[in-house]
Structure formats: structure tokens, C-alpha cells
Design an enzyme around this catalytic site. Structure first.
Site, PDB file in Angstrom:
ATOM      1  N   GLU A 150      27.093  52.421  42.964  1.00  0.00           N
ATOM      2  CA  GLU A 150      26.811  51.546  41.842  1.00  0.00           C
ATOM      3  C   GLU A 150      27.169  52.319  40.577  1.00  0.00           C
ATOM      4  O   GLU A 150      26.431  53.220  40.156  1.00  0.00           O
ATOM      5  CB  GLU A 150      25.346  51.125  41.829  1.00  0.00           C
ATOM      6  CG  GLU A 150      24.939  50.276  40.636  1.00  0.00           C
ATOM      7  CD  GLU A 150      25.887  49.124  40.376  1.00  0.00           C
ATOM      8  OE1 GLU A 150      26.515  49.111  39.286  1.00  0.00           O
ATOM      9  OE2 GLU A 150      25.995  48.237  41.243  1.00  0.00           O
ATOM     10  N   ASN A 153      38.910  52.702  36.669  1.00  0.00           N
ATOM     11  CA  ASN A 153      39.586  51.422  36.867  1.00  0.00           C
ATOM     12  C   ASN A 153      38.638  50.235  36.946  1.00  0.00           C
ATOM     13  O   ASN A 153      38.995  49.129  36.547  1.00  0.00           O
ATOM     14  CB  ASN A 153      40.437  51.501  38.151  1.00  0.00           C
ATOM     15  CG  ASN A 153      40.866  50.146  38.650  1.00  0.00           C
ATOM     16  OD1 ASN A 153      41.720  49.480  38.056  1.00  0.00           O
ATOM     17  ND2 ASN A 153      40.270  49.713  39.764  1.00  0.00           N
ATOM     18  N   ALA A 212      48.468  43.751  31.389  1.00  0.00           N
ATOM     19  CA  ALA A 212      48.414  42.390  30.830  1.00  0.00           C
ATOM     20  C   ALA A 212      48.113  41.421  31.971  1.00  0.00           C
ATOM     21  O   ALA A 212      46.981  41.298  32.416  1.00  0.00           O
ATOM     22  CB  ALA A 212      49.725  42.051  30.122  1.00  0.00           C
ATOM     23  N   ASN A 216      36.426  40.898  33.730  1.00  0.00           N
ATOM     24  CA  ASN A 216      36.371  40.032  32.556  1.00  0.00           C
ATOM     25  C   ASN A 216      35.263  39.009  32.787  1.00  0.00           C
ATOM     26  O   ASN A 216      35.443  38.019  33.491  1.00  0.00           O
ATOM     27  CB  ASN A 216      37.719  39.338  32.352  1.00  0.00           C
ATOM     28  CG  ASN A 216      37.800  38.633  31.020  1.00  0.00           C
ATOM     29  OD1 ASN A 216      36.782  38.271  30.435  1.00  0.00           O
ATOM     30  ND2 ASN A 216      39.012  38.424  30.539  1.00  0.00           N
ATOM     31  N   TYR A 220      34.078  42.065  27.032  1.00  0.00           N
ATOM     32  CA  TYR A 220      35.214  42.689  27.705  1.00  0.00           C
ATOM     33  C   TYR A 220      36.224  43.222  26.697  1.00  0.00           C
ATOM     34  O   TYR A 220      36.790  44.299  26.875  1.00  0.00           O
ATOM     35  CB  TYR A 220      35.861  41.667  28.632  1.00  0.00           C
ATOM     36  CG  TYR A 220      36.865  42.244  29.597  1.00  0.00           C
ATOM     37  CD1 TYR A 220      36.490  43.195  30.539  1.00  0.00           C
ATOM     38  CD2 TYR A 220      38.190  41.804  29.588  1.00  0.00           C
ATOM     39  CE1 TYR A 220      37.416  43.706  31.442  1.00  0.00           C
ATOM     40  CE2 TYR A 220      39.117  42.307  30.494  1.00  0.00           C
ATOM     41  CZ  TYR A 220      38.725  43.263  31.413  1.00  0.00           C
ATOM     42  OH  TYR A 220      39.646  43.766  32.311  1.00  0.00           O
ATOM     43  N   SER A 267      39.884  47.220  46.056  1.00  0.00           N
ATOM     44  CA  SER A 267      40.666  45.987  45.946  1.00  0.00           C
ATOM     45  C   SER A 267      41.510  46.005  44.683  1.00  0.00           C
ATOM     46  O   SER A 267      41.342  46.866  43.817  1.00  0.00           O
ATOM     47  CB  SER A 267      39.743  44.757  45.930  1.00  0.00           C
ATOM     48  OG  SER A 267      38.928  44.766  44.773  1.00  0.00           O
ATOM     49  N   THR A 314      45.791  39.818  40.994  1.00  0.00           N
ATOM     50  CA  THR A 314      44.756  40.500  41.769  1.00  0.00           C
ATOM     51  C   THR A 314      43.784  39.447  42.303  1.00  0.00           C
ATOM     52  O   THR A 314      43.815  38.288  41.861  1.00  0.00           O
ATOM     53  CB  THR A 314      43.971  41.487  40.889  1.00  0.00           C
ATOM     54  OG1 THR A 314      43.280  40.741  39.866  1.00  0.00           O
ATOM     55  CG2 THR A 314      44.898  42.521  40.247  1.00  0.00           C
TER      56      THR A 314
END
Length: 258
Positions: free
Chosen positions: A64, A91, A186, A95, A155, A17, A190
């Protein structure tokens, strides 16, 4: 431009995703063989539906990423099927809002593990094969490591580590001709971002304010734009620029937007 990625085996963590899915789609268009490692595995058929791309080259595995055994098994499966690994895109992450005031010490350590621990783990497991292919690692990084945000210590620290690892690995692996890059994100629309902003008191006003701070065109970066830059860096067309972190953000960080 022919990026010469045809049949290259590229692992994309969190590829089911968001930004990861965009990268998988861009790889498919270049004729590469993307391997999705995602907690949910991902429905390969959605790539044909959403991207109009053939899915025959995709390997999709439920993994996982915080579990070493799960990751090792995935790498073994990929190598058994393809015989090689040409590139890794780190990737996956989220957050999680683990801040200094409200976050606990175990939550902070957990955030680091969830957001940067698997970057090291996947690079470590892929490295023997990347040495053979003289391949590439691209680390996706949030701009939060340069701008901060407040209330998300875990994060922020994890993304600072992602940036530092990018430059450290580039130096360590240059003797093997393995290139390492970072792509700094930035504001990008998504599913995660949509969920986050929907929790604001006034989502529409919050979105309007955010867009106003993005200098170029006052809009968010798209997953396609991030994917195109990532795939370019995965190719030899990117030249000898290992160790660079490229900001794909409409000028948000460097043009005084943030």
C-alpha cells in the site's frame, strides 16, 4: 544497444499493469532485476505469458504505497534479498476526477496523497541505497500538468508536483551523482484508459477524436514506447541530462495537439 542494466535492481511502483507492466517487461529484456510494488502484488507468471520473458529475477510485493510502514517493509525485503537498489521508477497513480466544482477539500488532499505523496516517500526510502549505487530516479508524469483537462484538480496538481520534484531532486542529488528524470505521458492505451473511455456516451467517437489530436500518426503512444524511453533513461547511456522531462506523446503537447 546494450544498456548495461544486467542484474540492476529497479523498483517499479504500479508495475503490475499498464505502463508499469510495460516498464517491467523492458527491464527484463535488458537482463535487469525489476521489483514490482503494487497494491495487488501482481501475478509474476503473466510476465512470462504476456512478454515471453523469464520471471526468475522479478520480486513482486503487495504494497500500500500510501502507507509508510508498508513501503518501509517492502524496501527492507528488497535490500535483504538483493543487497542493493539501483533505480526507482515512480509510476503508480490514477486520474480520480477530483475537480474544483464537485470535489471536496478532503478528496483533494486525498488525491495529492494518492498521486504524489508516495513519489516523495519512495524516493526518501530508496535514497540511501541510490547514493551508494549512484543510481537513477524516473518519475512518470501526466501531460495534464501542462495542458489541464478540467474537472480533475487533484490529479493536475499532483502531476505538477511530480514535474517540480523531478527538477528539484535533480539539483539536490547531483552532488551524489544520482540522476533524476521525468517521462511525460499524454494519451496511452492502458487498462485505466480503456475503463475511462468506456464510460463515455460514445466511446468509439471519443477515441477517434482523441487520436485525431495526436500529430504523429494520429495514434496513442504504446506502453512499449514509454517503457523503452524509461529504461533508456535508467541507463548510463542517457548521459548527463539529469533534470530533463521527456515528452513521449507523438507531439501531442508541443505540436499543438492538445
Amino acid at each position: 544497444m546494450n544498456l548495461e542494466l544486467k542484474d540492476k535492481v529497479v523498483i517499479v511502483t504500479g508495475g503490475a499493469s499498464g505502463i508499469g507492466k510495460g516498464i517491467v517487461g523492458a527491464l527484463l529484456k535488458e537482463g535487469a532485476a525489476p521489483c514490482i510494488l503494487d497494491r495487488d502484488g501482481g501475478d509474476v507468471n503473466t510476465y512470462a505469458d504476456d512478454l515471453g520473458s523469464s520471471t526468475e529475477k522479478i520480486i513482486s510485493l503487495a504494497v500500500e504505497l500510501t502507507d509508510e510502514t508498508s513501503c518501509r517493509n517492502a524496501i527492507e525485503t528488497i535490500v535483504k534479498k538483493t543487497g542493493r537498489i539501483d533505480a526507482l521508477v515512480n509510476n503508480a497513480g490514477t486520474n480520480d476526477g477530483v475537480g474544483l466544482e464537485k470535489g471536496s477539500i478532503p478528496q483533494f488532499y486525498g488525491s495529492l496523497n494518492n498521486n504524489v505523496g508516495h513519489y516523495f516517500l519512495m524516493a526518501k526510502l530508496c535514497l540511501p541505497f541510490l547514493k551508494v549505487s549512484k543510481g537513477t530516479i524516473v518519475n512518470i508524469i501526466s501531460k495534464i500538468y501542462t495542458t489541464g483537462q478540467g474537472g480533475t484538480s487533484g490529479y493536475a496538481a499532483a502531476n505538477g508536483a511530480r514535474a517540480s520534484l523531478t527538477q528539484d531532486w535533480a539539483q539536490e542529488l547531483e552532488k551524489h551523482r544520482v540522476s533524476v528524470y521525468g517521462v511525460s505521458v499524454a494519451e496511452c492505451w492502458t487498462p485505466q484508459y480503456k475503463k475511462w473511455i468506456s464510460q463515455k456516451d460514445s466511446p468509439e467517437e471519443a477515441l477517434k477524436l482523441i487520436n485525431s489530436k495526436i500529430p504523429l500518426e494520429n495514434r496513442m503512444t504504446t506502453t512499449v514506447e514509454l517503457a523503452d524511453m524509461t529504461v533508456f533513461l535508467l541507463s548510463r547511456k542517457s548521459g548527463v541530462n539529469s533534470g530533463q522531462i521527456v515528452f513521449v506523446d507523438g507531439g501531442y503537447v508541443h505540436l499543438d495537439g492538445g
